[in-house]
Design a protein around this motif. Sequence first.
Motif, PDB file in Angstrom:
ATOM      1  N   ARG A  50     -35.998  -9.682  88.117  1.00 57.38           N
ATOM      2  CA  ARG A  50     -37.463 -10.172  87.597  1.00 57.38           C
ATOM      3  C   ARG A  50     -38.603  -9.355  88.255  1.00 57.38           C
ATOM      4  NH1 ARG A  50     -39.496 -14.292  84.520  1.00 57.38           N
ATOM      5  NH2 ARG A  50     -37.557 -15.515  84.647  1.00 57.38           N
ATOM      6  N   GLU A  51     -38.276  -9.325  89.783  1.00 56.34           N
ATOM      7  CA  GLU A  51     -39.606  -8.889  90.423  1.00 56.34           C
ATOM      8  C   GLU A  51     -39.525  -7.367  90.309  1.00 56.34           C
ATOM      9  OE1 GLU A  51     -41.023  -8.675  95.153  1.00 56.34           O
ATOM     10  OE2 GLU A  51     -39.313 -10.009  94.562  1.00 56.34           O
ATOM     11  N   GLU A  52     -38.090  -6.409  90.524  1.00 62.67           N
ATOM     12  CA  GLU A  52     -38.128  -5.501  90.759  1.00 62.67           C
ATOM     13  C   GLU A  52     -37.986  -4.398  89.534  1.00 62.67           C
ATOM     14  OE1 GLU A  52     -35.183  -4.358  93.678  1.00 62.67           O
ATOM     15  OE2 GLU A  52     -36.195  -5.869  95.176  1.00 62.67           O
ATOM     16  N   GLN A  54     -38.590  -5.943  85.984  1.00 64.12           N
ATOM     17  CA  GLN A  54     -39.299  -6.495  85.195  1.00 64.12           C
ATOM     18  C   GLN A  54     -38.525  -7.121  84.009  1.00 64.12           C
ATOM     19  OE1 GLN A  54     -40.798  -3.197  86.262  1.00 64.12           O
ATOM     20  NE2 GLN A  54     -41.682  -4.701  87.836  1.00 64.12           N
ATOM     21  N   GLU A  55     -37.325  -7.610  84.508  1.00 65.03           N
ATOM     22  CA  GLU A  55     -36.218  -8.354  83.573  1.00 65.03           C
ATOM     23  C   GLU A  55     -36.647  -9.669  83.442  1.00 65.03           C
ATOM     24  OE1 GLU A  55     -31.486  -9.150  83.164  1.00 65.03           O
ATOM     25  OE2 GLU A  55     -32.431  -7.544  84.404  1.00 65.03           O
ATOM     26  N   LYS A  56     -37.094 -10.056  82.303  1.00 67.30           N
ATOM     27  CA  LYS A  56     -37.229 -11.552  82.126  1.00 67.30           C
ATOM     28  C   LYS A  56     -36.058 -12.080  81.524  1.00 67.30           C
ATOM     29  CE  LYS A  56     -42.053 -10.857  81.866  1.00 67.30           C
ATOM     30  NZ  LYS A  56     -42.226  -9.575  82.215  1.00 67.30           N
ATOM     31  N   ARG A  60     -34.380 -11.425  77.641  1.00 70.95           N
ATOM     32  CA  ARG A  60     -33.431 -10.333  77.672  1.00 70.95           C
ATOM     33  C   ARG A  60     -32.660 -10.024  76.456  1.00 70.95           C
ATOM     34  NH1 ARG A  60     -30.005 -13.104  81.096  1.00 70.95           N
ATOM     35  NH2 ARG A  60     -30.917 -12.128  83.199  1.00 70.95           N
ATOM     36  N   ASP A  63     -35.293  -8.101  74.305  1.00 71.10           N
ATOM     37  CA  ASP A  63     -35.252  -6.592  74.456  1.00 71.10           C
ATOM     38  C   ASP A  63     -34.062  -5.712  74.241  1.00 71.10           C
ATOM     39  OD1 ASP A  63     -37.624  -7.139  75.847  1.00 71.10           O
ATOM     40  OD2 ASP A  63     -36.611  -7.633  77.718  1.00 71.10           O
ATOM     41  N   ARG A  92     -32.253  -1.743  82.482  1.00 70.68           N
ATOM     42  CA  ARG A  92     -32.368  -1.975  83.841  1.00 70.68           C
ATOM     43  C   ARG A  92     -33.120  -0.776  84.571  1.00 70.68           C
ATOM     44  NH1 ARG A  92     -27.632  -6.131  83.817  1.00 70.68           N
ATOM     45  NH2 ARG A  92     -28.718  -8.094  83.569  1.00 70.68           N
ATOM     46  N   LYS A  95     -36.520  -0.073  83.805  1.00 65.94           N
ATOM     47  CA  LYS A  95     -37.441  -1.249  83.995  1.00 65.94           C
ATOM     48  C   LYS A  95     -37.966  -1.649  82.911  1.00 65.94           C
ATOM     49  CE  LYS A  95     -38.751  -0.118  88.706  1.00 65.94           C
ATOM     50  NZ  LYS A  95     -39.752  -0.020  89.712  1.00 65.94           N
ATOM     51  N   ASP A  97     -38.622  -0.410  80.113  1.00 61.81           N
ATOM     52  CA  ASP A  97     -39.466   0.561  79.082  1.00 61.81           C
ATOM     53  C   ASP A  97     -38.536   0.800  77.981  1.00 61.81           C
ATOM     54  OD1 ASP A  97     -40.572   2.910  77.977  1.00 61.81           O
ATOM     55  OD2 ASP A  97     -41.967   3.018  79.738  1.00 61.81           O
TER      56      ASP A  97
END
Length: 311
Positions: A50-52, A54-56, A60, A63, A92, A95, A97
């Motif tokens: 989540r932090e590095e 931007q995976e929520k 998931r 996306d 992943r 990030k 995108d």
Amino acid sequence: MGSWELMSEESDSLRTSPSAASLSESELPPPPARTGYVCSLTEDLVAKAREELQEKPEWRLRDVQALRDMVRKECPNLSTSLEDAFLLRFLRARKFDYDRALQLLINYHSCRRSWPEVFNNLRPSALKEVLASGFLTVLPHTDPRGCHILCLRPDRWIPSNYPITENIRAIYLTLEKLIQSEETQVNGIVILADYKGVSLSKASHFGPFIAKKVIGILQFFLHGSDLNSLHSNLPRNILPKEYGGTAGELDITAWNAALLASEEDFVREFCQPGPPCDSILGQALPPEGLSPEAPCDDSMRAVKSQLYSCY
């Protein structure tokens, strides 16, 4: 198809099917087996992603579906897996995108189809000589961040035994095996290149490939005889004694066995006939550093950019 889609379809089926409505609960047929994605990350790795990256977690599958829709719309001829777990690799790596993840997916397949010398018949049993040489292995312990350590030893390669492309094949084979793990997708991979005792002529083959920088999920550490520099990056308790560590002697048998046990997976993924490159990739650009018309010579030309394109 994500698990939420399966649940939605099953619910609609039960609501609209007269035969299902007329049956008692005990008479209903069993629901179809669900094959959707199940996350294997620990709570700590979910938080790290989540932090590095931007995976929520709550978004998931949404996306993944968005990337799947983009592939179907923009690259309808791209012969690729659309499974949740496979597409997550690319999300992943970029990030989450969507555009960059799609380009990475295209590059991945372009790389595979534009470099048949490396990717055709890519399976462990075809590389037994490279594996037995000890040219590469994966250390049994991860680093403090949880990264697997891929150890390359160019001095073990004897050029008269086999061409350098076999070493490249073994590297890709190992990366493919490692990246299947969700933990690796989040933590990354460290590549430890041991140039100690490598002649200048042999080093020239590997020079363009090894660099002390981060490329995608890969981090390279280059060292010669200065083990102090190595230990400043990788603690001694995870290194074999050959590198001044305390984790026992370097053993290549465990990783070789793990690769050979994955033979069927690689046969299914890399040894099946496929349609011509043009019909799959359409107008997609080839990965950086490689022209589809340019034959691959016996060197490490463009491998660094190829690794970025694929992983």
